[in-house]
Structure formats: C-alpha cells, structure tokens
Design an enzyme around this catalytic site. Sequence first.
Site, PDB file in Angstrom:
ATOM      1  N   TRP A 205      50.082  -0.633 -36.939  1.00 24.09           N
ATOM      2  CA  TRP A 205      51.223  -0.804 -37.887  1.00 24.09           C
ATOM      3  C   TRP A 205      50.825  -2.135 -38.711  1.00 24.09           C
ATOM      4  O   TRP A 205      50.475  -3.274 -38.231  1.00 24.09           O
ATOM      5  CB  TRP A 205      52.634  -1.143 -37.176  1.00 24.09           C
ATOM      6  CG  TRP A 205      53.764  -1.631 -37.954  1.00 24.09           C
ATOM      7  CD1 TRP A 205      53.936  -2.955 -38.439  1.00 24.09           C
ATOM      8  CD2 TRP A 205      54.839  -0.845 -38.960  1.00 24.09           C
ATOM      9  NE1 TRP A 205      54.939  -2.979 -39.027  1.00 24.09           N
ATOM     10  CE2 TRP A 205      55.473  -1.802 -39.511  1.00 24.09           C
ATOM     11  CE3 TRP A 205      54.830   0.620 -38.825  1.00 24.09           C
ATOM     12  CZ2 TRP A 205      56.414  -1.201 -40.265  1.00 24.09           C
ATOM     13  CZ3 TRP A 205      55.906   1.088 -39.640  1.00 24.09           C
ATOM     14  CH2 TRP A 205      56.514   0.045 -40.370  1.00 24.09           C
TER      15      TRP A 205
ATOM     16  N   ASN B 121      52.797  -4.264 -41.832  1.00 22.58           N
ATOM     17  CA  ASN B 121      53.690  -4.480 -43.218  1.00 22.58           C
ATOM     18  C   ASN B 121      53.475  -5.547 -44.053  1.00 22.58           C
ATOM     19  O   ASN B 121      52.308  -5.516 -44.623  1.00 22.58           O
ATOM     20  CB  ASN B 121      55.196  -4.474 -42.644  1.00 22.58           C
ATOM     21  CG  ASN B 121      55.415  -5.294 -41.743  1.00 22.58           C
ATOM     22  OD1 ASN B 121      55.027  -5.344 -40.445  1.00 22.58           O
ATOM     23  ND2 ASN B 121      56.047  -6.403 -42.083  1.00 22.58           N
ATOM     24  N   ASP B 122      54.232  -6.629 -44.455  1.00 26.07           N
ATOM     25  CA  ASP B 122      54.075  -7.396 -45.579  1.00 26.07           C
ATOM     26  C   ASP B 122      52.492  -7.999 -45.777  1.00 26.07           C
ATOM     27  O   ASP B 122      52.120  -8.411 -44.526  1.00 26.07           O
ATOM     28  CB  ASP B 122      54.993  -8.599 -45.206  1.00 26.07           C
ATOM     29  CG  ASP B 122      56.453  -8.344 -45.041  1.00 26.07           C
ATOM     30  OD1 ASP B 122      56.672  -7.149 -45.188  1.00 26.07           O
ATOM     31  OD2 ASP B 122      57.308  -9.367 -44.984  1.00 26.07           O
TER      32      ASP B 122
ATOM     33  N   TRP C 138      56.589  -1.044 -35.600  1.00 25.93           N
ATOM     34  CA  TRP C 138      56.606  -2.317 -35.611  1.00 25.93           C
ATOM     35  C   TRP C 138      56.648  -3.039 -34.309  1.00 25.93           C
ATOM     36  O   TRP C 138      57.271  -2.560 -33.300  1.00 25.93           O
ATOM     37  CB  TRP C 138      57.901  -2.811 -36.432  1.00 25.93           C
ATOM     38  CG  TRP C 138      58.022  -4.438 -36.847  1.00 25.93           C
ATOM     39  CD1 TRP C 138      57.536  -4.876 -37.912  1.00 25.93           C
ATOM     40  CD2 TRP C 138      58.567  -5.396 -35.812  1.00 25.93           C
ATOM     41  NE1 TRP C 138      57.899  -6.187 -37.740  1.00 25.93           N
ATOM     42  CE2 TRP C 138      58.577  -6.760 -36.811  1.00 25.93           C
ATOM     43  CE3 TRP C 138      59.098  -5.276 -34.513  1.00 25.93           C
ATOM     44  CZ2 TRP C 138      59.011  -7.706 -35.993  1.00 25.93           C
ATOM     45  CZ3 TRP C 138      59.754  -6.540 -34.088  1.00 25.93           C
ATOM     46  CH2 TRP C 138      59.467  -7.770 -34.823  1.00 25.93           C
TER      47      TRP C 138
ATOM     48  N   ARG D 141      62.084 -18.310 -43.259  1.00 25.23           N
ATOM     49  CA  ARG D 141      60.831 -17.634 -43.039  1.00 25.23           C
ATOM     50  C   ARG D 141      60.084 -17.549 -44.427  1.00 25.23           C
ATOM     51  O   ARG D 141      60.756 -17.469 -45.401  1.00 25.23           O
ATOM     52  CB  ARG D 141      61.053 -16.423 -42.181  1.00 25.23           C
ATOM     53  CG  ARG D 141      61.976 -15.357 -42.615  1.00 25.23           C
ATOM     54  CD  ARG D 141      62.055 -14.172 -41.826  1.00 25.23           C
ATOM     55  NE  ARG D 141      62.852 -13.135 -42.316  1.00 25.23           N
ATOM     56  CZ  ARG D 141      64.316 -13.148 -42.008  1.00 25.23           C
ATOM     57  NH1 ARG D 141      64.674 -14.080 -41.206  1.00 25.23           N
ATOM     58  NH2 ARG D 141      64.985 -12.360 -42.484  1.00 25.23           N
TER      59      ARG D 141
END
Length: 496
Positions: A39, A41-42, A66, A169
């Site tokens: 996986w 993501n960002d 995730w 964050r």
Amino acid sequence: MAQMENSQLDMARKIEEKGVSEIAAESRPAYHLSSPVGWMNDPNGFSLYQNEYHLFFQYHPFSKVWGPMHWGHCKSRDFVRWEYLPIAMAPDESYDQGGCYSGSAIEVAGEHVLLYTGVTDRYLEDGTHDYCQVQCMAKGDGLNYSKYKGNPVIDGGSLPERGSKEDFRDPKIWKEGECYYLVVGNRNADGDGQVLLYRTDNLEQWEFLAVLDESKGEYGKMWECPDFFPLGNRWILMVSPQDMRAKGYEFHNGNNSVFIYGNYDKSSYRFEREKVASVDYGLDFYAPQTVQTADGRRIMIGWMQSWDAKITNDFCNWSGMMTLPRELILNEGKIYQSPVRELERYRKNKIEYAGKIISERTALDGIRGRVIDLQVDITEFDFHYFTIHFAYSEEYEMLLQYNHLRKCLTIDRTHSGLVRDVVCRRKMAAEPSVSETQKETLTLRLLLDRYSVEVFLNGGERVMSAIFHTPMEADGIVFDSDGMACINVVKYDICV
C-alpha cells in the site's frame, strides 16, 4: 552512513525487495510512480538532495491495505524515471510505534534531514488510551537514515491554546536566511483545521510563531499535509481538509486539497487569505506536496487516490500511485498546472489531425493506446455534447464529455469494469478560451498511463485525475458529437 541494525526495518526491507522482484514491469504504470509492493498513500519528503529528486511516501509493504505507516523511498533525475530505494523508516521507537506519518525533507550541510510525525497509539495498564502526535527528525545520506536521539523535536507542549495533541501532523520544512521554518497541520477545540508556523536555527529546538490560517467552519475540518510557498506575486498555502462540503463544482471530495491564495508578511508572520480553489477536480487526488527545482520551478505531486472511494487492483500485489509531477505557475491571478516538461523527452510516434469534423462516432487511424499523451482542441461548437471515449472496447470504456451549453466537463468511469459501488462521475467548469481574434478553443490534454488519466484543461487552468483498472486490451479512442464539432488532434506514445 552504514545501514542501521534494526530488525523491524530490516524485515520490511526484505519483504519489499522480494515483493518488487515478483511484480512484472508491464503490470505497473509506465511513467507514474506506483507502490513498490503493498500500500502507498501520501507523498512525503519531496526534496532535492545531492542533485537528485527524492520522494518518500506513506507505505505499508505488508499488504494492499493501509497499515502501520513506514516511509517508502525513491529518487529521480527527471521526475519521469523513478528508482526504488530501500524503505527509509519503520515505526520502531516509542514515539512513533503507531506509525511514521507524513512529513518533509531538506538538505542541510550535506545531510538529508527528514521531518515527520510520530504517533503514539497504545493502551495503558489502567485502560487509558494514550494517543498523541509529535514531530520527529531523522538524518541520512540519501539511502539510510537514523532517527534523532532527542526526538520528538516538537511535542504538544508547544501548541497554541486549544490546539489538539491528537491531530497534530504533517510538517513541511523550508529555509529562509539562516533560519528554518515549518508549517504543520492541527485541529483546534472547535474541531476546525488550522496551520501552525514554527521556526528554528538548529533543527532541534523549535519556536511556535503563529496560527497561519484556519478553517473557521468554512473549509472542512482537520487540515492535513500543509505546504506554504511563494508563487509569482502571491503566497500559496496548500492544505488537504477533511470532511469538506461541496460548493457548486468545487470541493467534491470529502477529503479535498485546496490552494489558499494570499499575501504573507514575514515580519509579523501574518497570512492574509484572498481566495480558495480546488487543486484537482477529478475522482482521485489527495495530499499534494511541492518542491522547488534547481532551476527555480515549483513542482507538485499528489497521491492519485481517494480515501472515500478507494479502488485497489486485483491483478497485482501493489496498490497506490502518484500523479505525474506538475509545474505550477501563477498567471493572471490563477494557478496553472502543467505536466513536467521533462515528459516531452519521452514522446514518440507523433500522429496529428487538423480540422476533423466530428458529427457521429468516429475513430481516427493511429489514435489509440493506454500509454499516451493526447491533445484534443475543439474549435467549432455546433453541438450540445462532445464525448471522448478512451480505454475503449465493446465491453469497457472511460468517458470524458463536454457539455457546451452548461460549459462543464464530466469524467465518468461507470463502465471501466468496476464491480463495487464507488463514485464514478465528477464535473468541473470548462469555459473555452478566447484568442485575440475572438476565436473560441477548448483544449483537453489527456495523459493516459495504463490505469490512470490526468486531464489538463486549457493549458492547465484546471485538472481532473482518475484511476481505473480496465483491462489493457481496451485501448481504443472514439470521438462522438450530437451535432458538429471541429477538432485538432495530436497523439504521442510515451516510451520510458
């Protein structure tokens, strides 16, 4: 720097190496970065280090969903060809055992410095849930990284009054003069997102300066992944709000990304907002981050996915890809996004048509493919609907449709082969541009890369991104109109 002796990181690196070796190149996008395995993501740590562009990313190499966040790692010299590097960080310290969340990177005195969010997520013996987010640092040589022994470098004790320690964050760092600054996302006691500004001269002790901007109940809730940079004669605060309500054609993803235009007074740390606009109007886009190139360009990359309409493939052990990096320029008060110019080096086999009249379903010889750069200029508008069917076969299609009466563009993946109930359509405003001779033209540039499309309207005035997992055999392109359209078409194969 010698590789760290770290069993958790070593295990993740071995799983990554094995997984990458088992994934065929042709099952990946050709010129978009995809997850090495598992996986993604960002995007994180988009930075220039020793004359190469490094990109890290949120990463769970153990599965296609995730999980506890690691930092994946790759690098490129031209934003098109990417080289996978071993995982940079694993969640293996007390302050980040809940995950190494998003952050940024900068070169300092020959070292590659990473700033990231560490997450503590545990239950204490008395049953209390101990959850907090702090900002941490690691340093390395572009391949291996060691976490700073004094972590965290910013904790909840520095927050402004009513700031949340649980939603704190995604630090983004830059240098001005002799000082370093960062912006970081936070949530206040009202549940609204805000961006906090910090400063340091040594990377270890950070001073809180100001709340740079905040949602005030208008632009979603928690503001994730902030970025702050000058562009032309404006400063741009780019954030990714959660739980954002749509307004007209704007802000349709529940997790959105927006440009906040404004003026910034460096002496008072005051940012004065002027306007807010979507970064991308498509189905799949989130958490963008920028870097300034050696030649001064501002380049942005985003995660080509949506939290609310996640689509994972069923044919390979990877999930997640990035957009093609885009150049940002400010033109007459509006941000334009264009594919990085380096892509042009990989364009081959040009096919061109000029002045083609489309009044029924029409396929043009040589205009097909799934790894292509396709530009369509509409120059006559005697129609209600003009449609481009791509990734097309008798069974499948993606659809891009222009409604001339309503001046809007729709992307639609309903018939791309989906078997789950996910969002399939999205619209955006699309006015033709007008030349000095009053000639109207609508320009659509489609970047197709096996399982994705990025649509650039009128030279990047607006952009739509979408992913789809249509079988590669569906590679036709068909034009259609319910009246008469006149188009110019240029197609290149992208050969990487």
